[in-house]
Design a protein around this motif. Structure first.
Motif, PDB file in Angstrom:
ATOM      1  N   PHE A  78       4.588  -7.424  -5.155  1.00 10.98           N
ATOM      2  CA  PHE A  78       3.174  -7.214  -5.456  1.00 10.98           C
ATOM      3  C   PHE A  78       2.482  -8.533  -5.792  1.00 10.98           C
ATOM      4  O   PHE A  78       1.305  -8.723  -5.471  1.00 10.98           O
ATOM      5  N   ALA A  79       3.200  -9.470  -6.425  1.00  9.95           N
ATOM      6  CA  ALA A  79       2.603 -10.770  -6.747  1.00  9.95           C
ATOM      7  C   ALA A  79       2.328 -11.569  -5.476  1.00  9.95           C
ATOM      8  O   ALA A  79       1.253 -12.177  -5.327  1.00  9.95           O
ATOM      9  N   ILE A  80       3.284 -11.581  -4.550  1.00  8.05           N
ATOM     10  CA  ILE A  80       3.083 -12.295  -3.285  1.00  8.05           C
ATOM     11  C   ILE A  80       1.913 -11.688  -2.519  1.00  8.05           C
ATOM     12  O   ILE A  80       1.096 -12.409  -1.923  1.00  8.05           O
ATOM     13  N   ALA A  81       1.813 -10.369  -2.553  1.00 13.83           N
ATOM     14  CA  ALA A  81       0.703  -9.704  -1.875  1.00 13.83           C
ATOM     15  C   ALA A  81      -0.638 -10.169  -2.427  1.00 13.83           C
ATOM     16  O   ALA A  81      -1.581 -10.443  -1.669  1.00 13.83           O
TER      17      ALA A  81
ATOM     18  N   ALA B  94       7.144  -3.831   6.050  1.00 19.13           N
ATOM     19  CA  ALA B  94       8.587  -4.085   6.084  1.00 19.13           C
ATOM     20  C   ALA B  94       8.943  -5.244   5.169  1.00 19.13           C
ATOM     21  O   ALA B  94       9.963  -5.207   4.461  1.00 19.13           O
ATOM     22  N   LEU B  95       8.116  -6.297   5.165  1.00 21.28           N
ATOM     23  CA  LEU B  95       8.349  -7.426   4.270  1.00 21.28           C
ATOM     24  C   LEU B  95       8.269  -6.981   2.814  1.00 21.28           C
ATOM     25  O   LEU B  95       9.112  -7.350   1.989  1.00 21.28           O
ATOM     26  N   GLY B  96       7.248  -6.173   2.498  1.00 16.65           N
ATOM     27  CA  GLY B  96       7.122  -5.671   1.133  1.00 16.65           C
ATOM     28  C   GLY B  96       8.327  -4.836   0.725  1.00 16.65           C
ATOM     29  O   GLY B  96       8.840  -4.962  -0.398  1.00 16.65           O
TER      30      GLY B  96
ATOM     31  N   TYR C 121       0.817  -1.221   0.000  1.00 16.27           N
ATOM     32  CA  TYR C 121       0.000   0.000   0.000  1.00 16.27           C
ATOM     33  C   TYR C 121       0.849   1.270   0.000  1.00 16.27           C
ATOM     34  O   TYR C 121       0.595   2.212  -0.755  1.00 16.27           O
ATOM     35  N   VAL C 122       1.877   1.297   0.832  1.00 19.20           N
ATOM     36  CA  VAL C 122       2.694   2.492   0.961  1.00 19.20           C
ATOM     37  C   VAL C 122       3.480   2.774  -0.321  1.00 19.20           C
ATOM     38  O   VAL C 122       3.908   3.905  -0.560  1.00 19.20           O
TER      39      VAL C 122
END
Length: 459
Positions: free
Chosen positions: A434-437, A407-409, A269-270
């Motif tokens: 973004f794919a993992i999200a 933090a993970l992203g 998101y950030v």
């Protein structure tokens, strides 16, 4: 305070009542709506651009991710005590104090660039100030969450909770529409350089500061607290454990699905603003009659995209809340979860086209269709006088788990090396983050569809 002055709880809650009562100048509705508008506008204008502001101040993707995680920590820690405080002292004093803190936070962000040349370890004091400002700026949004839920809980009948939340959400989302448009206008005279970004964002912060002051004064001096419901006195950590055990069973499948969806969204998101302004670098060029060609920087165009997203949200929230009364809350909530889940993968793979981004952000606005129904599912099973505490407990659990997501992203976005050998462990990959999200979000949506329960009043 009542959202329907003089109305019975047995009468139907009309989502348009908020606007009718506002223009009829009924003071209790004006106070709630004005405060909600002021702080939502200020926070939306600023928070959606924070990654861009921090990047202009020299922050890396990992630091920006840590900022997002720090925001998640605050989101986790604030709602429960905020709900307990509002249940204990009433919404007037609670929301006034939270509003004052948020206004001070905008001021800290405004002053941050003054400390850009002061080093603090590997970063600067300006970045530290941004983190400190968030502690204050998020107070009204997160501390006040339980208070605003409890107000709606005591104002409308159970079968109309979704419509009641649609009424207040309409005011919030109107601010979410206006705020980014103001930001786009303030970014318009400036370029895309770091200095331009800092100056433009400071102008945005001045606007947010003014609205924060006005919102705090209005809600303190005009709020009518006679109808506030009060809960019992907070009894410390034992009370938290008691409230966790007492959480209604209906909330647990919703909580699990919601947590997975929010974790996925929190990972990226950030970085949405960074994707538009730096990764894709898409602005907008328009040919206007009698004006000529108008070129919008990516920063300015991002504000228009957010405005478009909120316009769609405003158009769909009220019809969706009414549809929930016919088909139930669960399908509407699942729709919102699904949009949350797939938006990241669509955004990171979007073509470098202003039109494509406009369509994509309009689609993103559909995620808000399920928001009033989602809130109704959370607060619906709560006993009268405990709406703030139930809400706070729910968000405490959800947001604690979501804490590491940003933090993970950021770590996946920028990549990282083995600190002992210096060898790269993971090459930076925004697309992978973004794919993992999206995968995590889809798992959460599927879980809710399989196991989520309907609120009794909507069966």
């Amino acid at each position: 305070m009542s959202l329907e002055q003089g109305d019975s709880r047995d009468e139907e809650a009309d989502p348009f009542d908020a606007f009718r009562q506002f223009f009829a100048l009924e003071r209790d509705v004006i106070v709630l709506s004005a405060a909600m508008f002021a702080f939502s506008l200020g926070f939306q204008m600023t928070n959606r651009y924070m990654a861009e502001y921090m990047s202009a101040l020299g922050a890396t993707a990992i630091v920006i991710g840590l900022f997002g995680t720090f925001g998640n920590v605050i989101s986790a820690l604030y709602p429960y005590p905020g709900g307990a405080i509002s249940d204990r002292i009433g919404s007037r004093y609670a929301l006034t104090a939270f509003g004052l803190c948020s206004t001070l936070g905008f001021g800290v962000w405004l002053a941050a660039p003054l400390f850009a040349d002061v080093s603090v370890g590997p970063t600067s004091l300006a970045i530290v100030a941004v983190f400190v400002g968030l502690i204050l700026a998020q107070a009204w949004k997160s501390f006040g969450l339980g208070a605003t839920y409890a107000i709606v809980k005591q104002a409308v009948p159970p079968s109309q909770l979704a419509a009641g939340f649609a009424s207040t959400e309409t005011f919030r989302r109107t601010a979410f529409l206006v705020g980014p448009l103001i930001a786009a206008a303030l970014f318009f005279p400036f370029g895309s350089g770091d200095t331009d970004v800092r100056i433009a964002f400071q102008l945005i912060l001045i606007v947010a500061l003014v609205f924060g002051v006005l919102g705090t004064l209005v809600q303190h001096f005009l709020y009518e607290a006679e109808e506030d419901s009060f809960g019992k006195e907070f009894e410390g950590v034992s009370q938290i454990l008691t409230d966790l055990r007492a959480m209604p069973d209906e909330l647990r499948p919703l909580l699990i699905g919601d947590t997975l969806v929010r974790f996925s969204n929190g990972m990226v998101y950030v970085f949405f603003v960074i994707v538009v302004t730096r990764f894709l670098g898409v602005g907008l060029s328009l040919s206007l009659p009698a004006v000529g060609t108008v070129d919008l920087s990516p920063q300015s165009y991002f504000g228009l995209l957010l405005g478009l997203e909120m316009l769609v949200a405003l158009l769909v929230m009220i019809p969706a809340s009414k549809a929930a009364e016919r088909v139930g809350l669960k399908p509407v909530v699942a729709l919102g979860f699904g949009v949350y889940a797939i938006f990241p993968i669509l955004l990171i793979n979007a073509p470098e086209s202003a039109a494509a981004l406009a369509v994509l952000f309009a689609f993103s606005g559909l995620r808000f269709a399920g928001l009033p129904a989602h809130k109704a599912l959370i607060v619906g099973p709560a006993e009268q006088g405990a709406g703030g505490r139930v809400t706070g407990t729910y968000y405490l659990l959800r947001n604690l788990i979501v804490i590491p997501s940003a933090a993970l992203g950021g770590l996946i976005w920028e990549g990282f090396s083995n600190p002992l050998t210096g060898e790269a462990v993971l090459a930076g990959s925004p697309a992978l983050a973004f794919a993992i999200a999206t995968v995590i979000g889809l798992i959460g949506t599927a879980y809710f569809l399989l196991f989520g329960e309907e609120f009794e009043a909507y069966r």
